[in-house]
Design a protein around this motif. Structure first.
Motif, PDB file in Angstrom:
ATOM      1  N   ASP A  27       0.809  -1.262   0.109  1.00 14.10           N
ATOM      2  CA  ASP A  27       0.331   0.071  -0.098  1.00 14.10           C
ATOM      3  C   ASP A  27       0.786   1.420  -0.283  1.00 14.10           C
ATOM      4  O   ASP A  27      -0.190   2.651  -0.510  1.00 14.10           O
ATOM      5  N   GLU A  28       1.644   0.681   0.400  1.00 18.22           N
ATOM      6  CA  GLU A  28       3.184   2.238   0.700  1.00 18.22           C
ATOM      7  C   GLU A  28       3.202   2.973  -0.496  1.00 18.22           C
ATOM      8  O   GLU A  28       3.561   1.747  -1.674  1.00 18.22           O
ATOM      9  N   ARG A  29       3.524   4.619  -0.814  1.00 18.29           N
ATOM     10  CA  ARG A  29       4.139   5.113  -1.757  1.00 18.29           C
ATOM     11  C   ARG A  29       5.282   5.730  -1.587  1.00 18.29           C
ATOM     12  O   ARG A  29       5.242   6.756  -0.790  1.00 18.29           O
ATOM     13  N   PHE A  30       5.434   5.591  -2.458  1.00 17.68           N
ATOM     14  CA  PHE A  30       7.073   6.141  -2.339  1.00 17.68           C
ATOM     15  C   PHE A  30       7.854   6.428  -3.618  1.00 17.68           C
ATOM     16  O   PHE A  30       7.287   6.339  -4.288  1.00 17.68           O
ATOM     17  N   CYS A  31       7.981   8.264  -3.024  1.00 17.25           N
ATOM     18  CA  CYS A  31       8.749   9.305  -4.517  1.00 17.25           C
ATOM     19  C   CYS A  31       9.679   9.398  -3.788  1.00 17.25           C
ATOM     20  O   CYS A  31      10.474   9.425  -2.751  1.00 17.25           O
ATOM     21  N   LEU A  32      10.650   9.607  -4.809  1.00 19.37           N
ATOM     22  CA  LEU A  32      12.431  10.269  -5.065  1.00 19.37           C
ATOM     23  C   LEU A  32      12.359  10.957  -5.960  1.00 19.37           C
ATOM     24  O   LEU A  32      11.845  11.152  -6.953  1.00 19.37           O
ATOM     25  N   ILE A  33      13.429  12.333  -4.842  1.00 21.60           N
ATOM     26  CA  ILE A  33      13.441  13.530  -6.226  1.00 21.60           C
ATOM     27  C   ILE A  33      14.671  13.480  -6.332  1.00 21.60           C
ATOM     28  O   ILE A  33      15.428  12.938  -4.867  1.00 21.60           O
ATOM     29  N   VAL A  34      15.378  13.726  -7.023  1.00 26.52           N
ATOM     30  CA  VAL A  34      15.924  14.434  -8.033  1.00 26.52           C
ATOM     31  C   VAL A  34      16.729  15.536  -8.169  1.00 26.52           C
ATOM     32  O   VAL A  34      15.633  16.285  -8.458  1.00 26.52           O
ATOM     33  N   PRO A  35      17.137  16.536  -7.659  1.00 29.24           N
ATOM     34  CA  PRO A  35      17.194  17.964  -6.981  1.00 29.24           C
ATOM     35  C   PRO A  35      17.912  18.511  -8.164  1.00 29.24           C
ATOM     36  O   PRO A  35      18.740  17.776  -8.868  1.00 29.24           O
ATOM     37  N   PRO A  36      17.994  19.331  -8.450  1.00 31.20           N
ATOM     38  CA  PRO A  36      18.352  20.084  -9.241  1.00 31.20           C
ATOM     39  C   PRO A  36      20.217  20.767  -9.127  1.00 31.20           C
ATOM     40  O   PRO A  36      20.842  19.904  -7.703  1.00 31.20           O
ATOM     41  N   SER A  37      21.168  20.857  -9.832  1.00 34.18           N
ATOM     42  CA  SER A  37      22.440  21.663  -9.418  1.00 34.18           C
ATOM     43  C   SER A  37      23.099  22.354 -10.294  1.00 34.18           C
ATOM     44  O   SER A  37      22.483  22.676 -11.359  1.00 34.18           O
ATOM     45  N   PRO A  38      23.164  23.320  -9.455  1.00 34.96           N
ATOM     46  CA  PRO A  38      23.689  24.650 -10.186  1.00 34.96           C
ATOM     47  C   PRO A  38      24.976  24.359 -10.742  1.00 34.96           C
ATOM     48  O   PRO A  38      25.883  25.385 -12.107  1.00 34.96           O
ATOM     49  N   PHE A  39      25.489  23.005 -11.077  1.00 33.02           N
ATOM     50  CA  PHE A  39      26.949  22.760 -11.799  1.00 33.02           C
ATOM     51  C   PHE A  39      26.561  22.733 -13.446  1.00 33.02           C
ATOM     52  O   PHE A  39      25.367  23.134 -14.096  1.00 33.02           O
ATOM     53  N   VAL A  40      27.708  24.030 -13.699  1.00 33.83           N
ATOM     54  CA  VAL A  40      27.902  24.576 -15.267  1.00 33.83           C
ATOM     55  C   VAL A  40      28.218  23.658 -16.221  1.00 33.83           C
ATOM     56  O   VAL A  40      29.094  22.477 -15.827  1.00 33.83           O
ATOM     57  N   VAL A  41      27.106  23.400 -16.777  1.00 30.51           N
ATOM     58  CA  VAL A  41      27.088  22.082 -18.175  1.00 30.51           C
ATOM     59  C   VAL A  41      28.536  22.353 -19.080  1.00 30.51           C
ATOM     60  O   VAL A  41      28.373  23.535 -19.709  1.00 30.51           O
ATOM     61  N   PRO A  42      29.687  21.728 -18.814  1.00 32.49           N
ATOM     62  CA  PRO A  42      30.728  22.080 -20.200  1.00 32.49           C
ATOM     63  C   PRO A  42      30.113  21.265 -21.451  1.00 32.49           C
ATOM     64  O   PRO A  42      28.900  20.355 -21.744  1.00 32.49           O
ATOM     65  N   ASN A  43      31.194  21.619 -22.366  1.00 35.99           N
ATOM     66  CA  ASN A  43      30.288  21.714 -23.725  1.00 35.99           C
ATOM     67  C   ASN A  43      30.288  19.962 -24.002  1.00 35.99           C
ATOM     68  O   ASN A  43      31.644  19.288 -23.663  1.00 35.99           O
ATOM     69  N   GLY A  44      29.844  19.258 -24.638  1.00 40.32           N
ATOM     70  CA  GLY A  44      28.972  17.705 -24.524  1.00 40.32           C
ATOM     71  C   GLY A  44      29.174  17.453 -23.864  1.00 40.32           C
ATOM     72  O   GLY A  44      29.108  15.729 -23.737  1.00 40.32           O
ATOM     73  N   TRP A  45      28.586  17.985 -22.481  1.00 34.88           N
ATOM     74  CA  TRP A  45      27.541  17.103 -21.434  1.00 34.88           C
ATOM     75  C   TRP A  45      26.533  17.136 -21.372  1.00 34.88           C
ATOM     76  O   TRP A  45      25.969  16.906 -19.766  1.00 34.88           O
ATOM     77  N   GLU A  46      25.974  18.388 -22.724  1.00 38.66           N
ATOM     78  CA  GLU A  46      24.555  18.271 -22.134  1.00 38.66           C
ATOM     79  C   GLU A  46      23.646  17.299 -21.652  1.00 38.66           C
ATOM     80  O   GLU A  46      22.705  17.720 -20.459  1.00 38.66           O
ATOM     81  N   TRP A  47      24.003  16.492 -21.852  1.00 38.51           N
ATOM     82  CA  TRP A  47      23.412  14.712 -21.963  1.00 38.51           C
ATOM     83  C   TRP A  47      23.290  14.662 -19.964  1.00 38.51           C
ATOM     84  O   TRP A  47      21.728  14.332 -19.964  1.00 38.51           O
TER      85      TRP A  47
END
Length: 181
Positions: A27-47
């Motif tokens: 019956d239990e409902r589980f939620c997982l939150i993935v938070p944002p990151s202010p990490f600056v994405v270098p070119n080629g890491w957009e994925w």
């Protein structure tokens, strides 16, 4: 031959169905939150903002395989923690992944989860809480933290939280920090 104390938990891990066969049985409902990151994405890491994270994906598969209703709230591109208000009310357990650069978001997300339901367990996991469990637990309202690799610990902690007959005492679960009364 000495029996490994994790034998029962390993056996349960091996019995978890593959993701396409996992069905809610609890019956239990589980939620997982993935938070944002202010990490600056270098070119080629957009994925990194669209590809699944390995840790949350493994935990999602595990929780679903244990029979919990599971939902993921992917906030990697949304820094407005206030948008969580009202989204967590239907969940019995909230998990939040932690990263070194997302502590302010994590702290507020835990506050929102606890304000909506003060008795609902909030579980943290990931690199930040693993590297600094005392600091994170002392500065958030989280109830539990899974330290290091979480597969076995998650099984044992969810057994404890849900009152499963296989649950061991909290003090016997390896790889966690918890807030006691």
């Amino acid at each position: 031959m000495k029996k490994n104390k994790f034998t029962k938990t390993y056996k349960r891990l091996a019995e978890i169905p593959l993701p396409h066969k996992a069905r809610p049985t609890r019956d239990e409902r589980f939620c997982l939150i993935v938070p944002p990151s202010p990490f600056v994405v270098p070119n080629g890491w957009e994925w990194v903002h669209s590809a699944p994270f390995e840790g949350p994906a493994i935990i999602a598969t595990l929780v679903r395989g244990l029979g919990y209703h599971f939902s993921l709230i992917d906030q990697r591109d949304d820094f407005d923690v206030k948008k969580l208000k009202g989204k967590l009310t239907d969940f019995d357990i909230v998990g939040i992944t932690t990263h070194e650069d997302s502590f302010p978001y994590i702290k507020k997300a835990v506050e929102i989860a606890k304000k909506e339901k003060s008795d609902r367990p909030v579980v943290l996991g990931g690199t930040l809480v693993t590297s600094a469990p005392n600091i994170v637990m002392e500065n958030t309202l989280a109830d539990y933290a899974i330290l290091g690799e979480g597969e076995l610990t998650t099984i044992e902690l969810l057994d404890f939280i849900s009152g499963d007959k296989r649950a061991m005492p909290i003090e016997k679960i390896k790889g966690i920090a918890w807030r006691d009364k």
